[in-house]
Design a protein around this motif. Structure first.
Motif, mmCIF file in Angstrom:
data_model
loop_
_atom_site.group_PDB
_atom_site.id
_atom_site.type_symbol
_atom_site.label_atom_id
_atom_site.label_comp_id
_atom_site.label_asym_id
_atom_site.label_seq_id
_atom_site.Cartn_x
_atom_site.Cartn_y
_atom_site.Cartn_z
ATOM 1 N N LEU A 1 0.814 -1.224 0.000
ATOM 2 C CA LEU A 1 0.000 0.000 0.000
ATOM 3 C C LEU A 1 0.845 1.271 0.000
ATOM 4 N N GLU A 2 2.143 1.125 0.323
ATOM 5 C CA GLU A 2 3.046 2.266 0.478
ATOM 6 C C GLU A 2 2.564 3.207 1.568
ATOM 7 N N ALA A 3 2.004 2.619 2.633
ATOM 8 C CA ALA A 3 1.567 3.408 3.789
ATOM 9 C C ALA A 3 2.793 3.779 4.618
ATOM 10 N N ARG A 4 2.790 5.007 5.104
ATOM 11 C CA ARG A 4 3.895 5.513 5.917
ATOM 12 C C ARG A 4 3.355 5.907 7.291
ATOM 13 N N ARG A 5 4.041 5.473 8.311
ATOM 14 C CA ARG A 5 3.658 5.874 9.665
ATOM 15 C C ARG A 5 4.447 7.120 10.033
ATOM 16 N N GLU A 6 3.739 8.204 10.313
ATOM 17 C CA GLU A 6 4.412 9.436 10.720
ATOM 18 C C GLU A 6 4.784 9.398 12.188
ATOM 19 N N TYR A 7 3.918 8.843 13.016
ATOM 20 C CA TYR A 7 4.243 8.660 14.429
ATOM 21 C C TYR A 7 3.294 7.646 15.041
ATOM 22 N N SER A 8 3.720 7.121 16.163
ATOM 23 C CA SER A 8 2.917 6.225 16.973
ATOM 24 C C SER A 8 3.485 6.310 18.373
ATOM 25 N N GLU A 9 2.793 7.065 19.233
ATOM 26 C CA GLU A 9 3.302 7.277 20.589
ATOM 27 C C GLU A 9 2.188 7.758 21.502
ATOM 28 N N GLY A 10 2.274 7.365 22.740
ATOM 29 C CA GLY A 10 1.349 7.860 23.747
ATOM 30 C C GLY A 10 -0.117 7.578 23.459
ATOM 31 N N ARG B 1 -0.425 8.158 13.497
ATOM 32 C CA ARG B 1 -0.801 8.754 12.210
ATOM 33 C C ARG B 1 -0.137 7.982 11.082
ATOM 34 N N LEU B 2 -0.952 7.631 10.085
ATOM 35 C CA LEU B 2 -0.478 6.987 8.860
ATOM 36 C C LEU B 2 -0.846 7.870 7.681
ATOM 37 N N VAL B 3 -0.035 7.833 6.641
ATOM 38 C CA VAL B 3 -0.285 8.619 5.439
ATOM 39 C C VAL B 3 -0.130 7.717 4.228
ATOM 40 N N ILE B 4 -1.001 7.944 3.256
ATOM 41 C CA ILE B 4 -0.924 7.202 2.001
ATOM 42 C C ILE B 4 -1.275 8.162 0.866
ATOM 43 N N ASP B 5 -0.631 7.970 -0.264
ATOM 44 C CA ASP B 5 -0.948 8.771 -1.448
ATOM 45 C C ASP B 5 -1.772 7.925 -2.398
ATOM 46 N N ALA B 6 -2.879 8.481 -2.873
ATOM 47 C CA ALA B 6 -3.722 7.771 -3.833
ATOM 48 C C ALA B 6 -2.920 7.513 -5.099
ATOM 49 N N ARG B 7 -3.142 6.348 -5.659
ATOM 50 C CA ARG B 7 -2.545 5.999 -6.939
ATOM 51 C C ARG B 7 -3.485 5.015 -7.629
ATOM 52 N N PRO B 8 -3.380 4.868 -8.941
ATOM 53 C CA PRO B 8 -4.363 4.077 -9.694
ATOM 54 C C PRO B 8 -4.580 2.666 -9.174
ATOM 55 N N GLU B 9 -3.519 2.004 -8.699
ATOM 56 C CA GLU B 9 -3.655 0.621 -8.232
ATOM 57 C C GLU B 9 -4.563 0.490 -7.012
ATOM 58 N N LEU B 10 -4.814 1.589 -6.316
ATOM 59 C CA LEU B 10 -5.639 1.563 -5.107
ATOM 60 C C LEU B 10 -7.057 2.049 -5.377
ATOM 61 N N GLY B 11 -7.386 2.293 -6.646
ATOM 62 C CA GLY B 11 -8.648 2.924 -6.999
ATOM 63 C C GLY B 11 -9.836 1.990 -7.069
ATOM 64 N N ASN B 12 -11.007 2.616 -7.036
ATOM 65 C CA ASN B 12 -12.272 1.902 -7.227
ATOM 66 C C ASN B 12 -12.933 2.400 -8.516
ATOM 67 N N VAL B 13 -14.148 1.998 -8.751
ATOM 68 C CA VAL B 13 -14.834 2.300 -10.006
ATOM 69 C C VAL B 13 -15.113 3.800 -10.186
ATOM 70 N N ILE B 14 -15.204 4.576 -9.096
ATOM 71 C CA ILE B 14 -15.480 6.012 -9.222
ATOM 72 C C ILE B 14 -14.208 6.853 -9.229
ATOM 73 N N GLY B 15 -13.059 6.190 -9.246
ATOM 74 C CA GLY B 15 -11.805 6.932 -9.299
ATOM 75 C C GLY B 15 -11.331 7.448 -7.961
ATOM 76 N N ALA B 16 -11.792 6.837 -6.891
ATOM 77 C CA ALA B 16 -11.354 7.183 -5.539
ATOM 78 C C ALA B 16 -10.605 5.984 -4.956
ATOM 79 N N VAL B 17 -9.968 6.187 -3.810
ATOM 80 C CA VAL B 17 -9.285 5.080 -3.137
ATOM 81 C C VAL B 17 -10.338 4.086 -2.655
#
Length: 139
Positions: free
Chosen positions: A22-31, A35-51
């Motif tokens: 998924l190319e998910a990145r964890r920005e932090y995990s504490e206390g 927070r995780l971040v991901i950038d939309a890309r075609p391989e993660l899309g659905n029929v309406i063009g969203a993730v």
């Protein structure tokens, strides 16, 4: 499949094959927060063009589990007991998942999370419970 193990328990997340796919990145995990971040890309899309909603559900799930294990300095893992997800808007662009522990005891954490887009709009939200388990050991 084999368990993900390693000497650096804080970075096991980055070794999980599905998170790498998924190319998910964890920005932090504490206390009790994460927070995780991901950038939309075609391989993660659905029929309406969203993730795809499954990707959003994964982000919510992993953000909450990451928040939960941060309370025990990553000395345990957390597996999902239940997950209740609501989808509010199509997810496009950079998506950020914020998770937090609402309550916990020695065995279970109750958490909530949301995914927002670049404009700060809520795309999806969830709540779930997670059972703490020992970290898997290398074979």
């Amino acid at each position: 499949m084999t368990p993900v193990t390693g000497a650096d328990r804080r970075n096991l997340f980055g070794q999980v094959p599905f998170m790498r796919l998924l190319e998910a990145r964890r920005e932090y995990s504490e206390g009790g927060r994460a927070r995780l971040v991901i950038d939309a890309r075609p391989e993660l899309g659905n029929v309406i063009g969203a993730v795809h909603g499954g990707v959003l559900a994964t982000l919510l799930d992993v953000a909450m589990a990451s928040a939960a294990v941060s309370l025990f300095d990553f000395a345990r893992t957390a597996v999902t007991l239940d997950l209740h997800t609501s989808f509010h808007a199509p997810g496009r662009g950079r998506l950020t998942a914020d998770g937090e522990v609402v309550q916990h005891d020695a065995g279970i954490a109750w958490c909530r999370a949301s995914v927002t887009d670049d404009g700060g709009r809520v795309v999806a939200c969830a709540q779930g419970s997670f059972r703490y388990l020992p970290l898997p050991q290398a074979a």
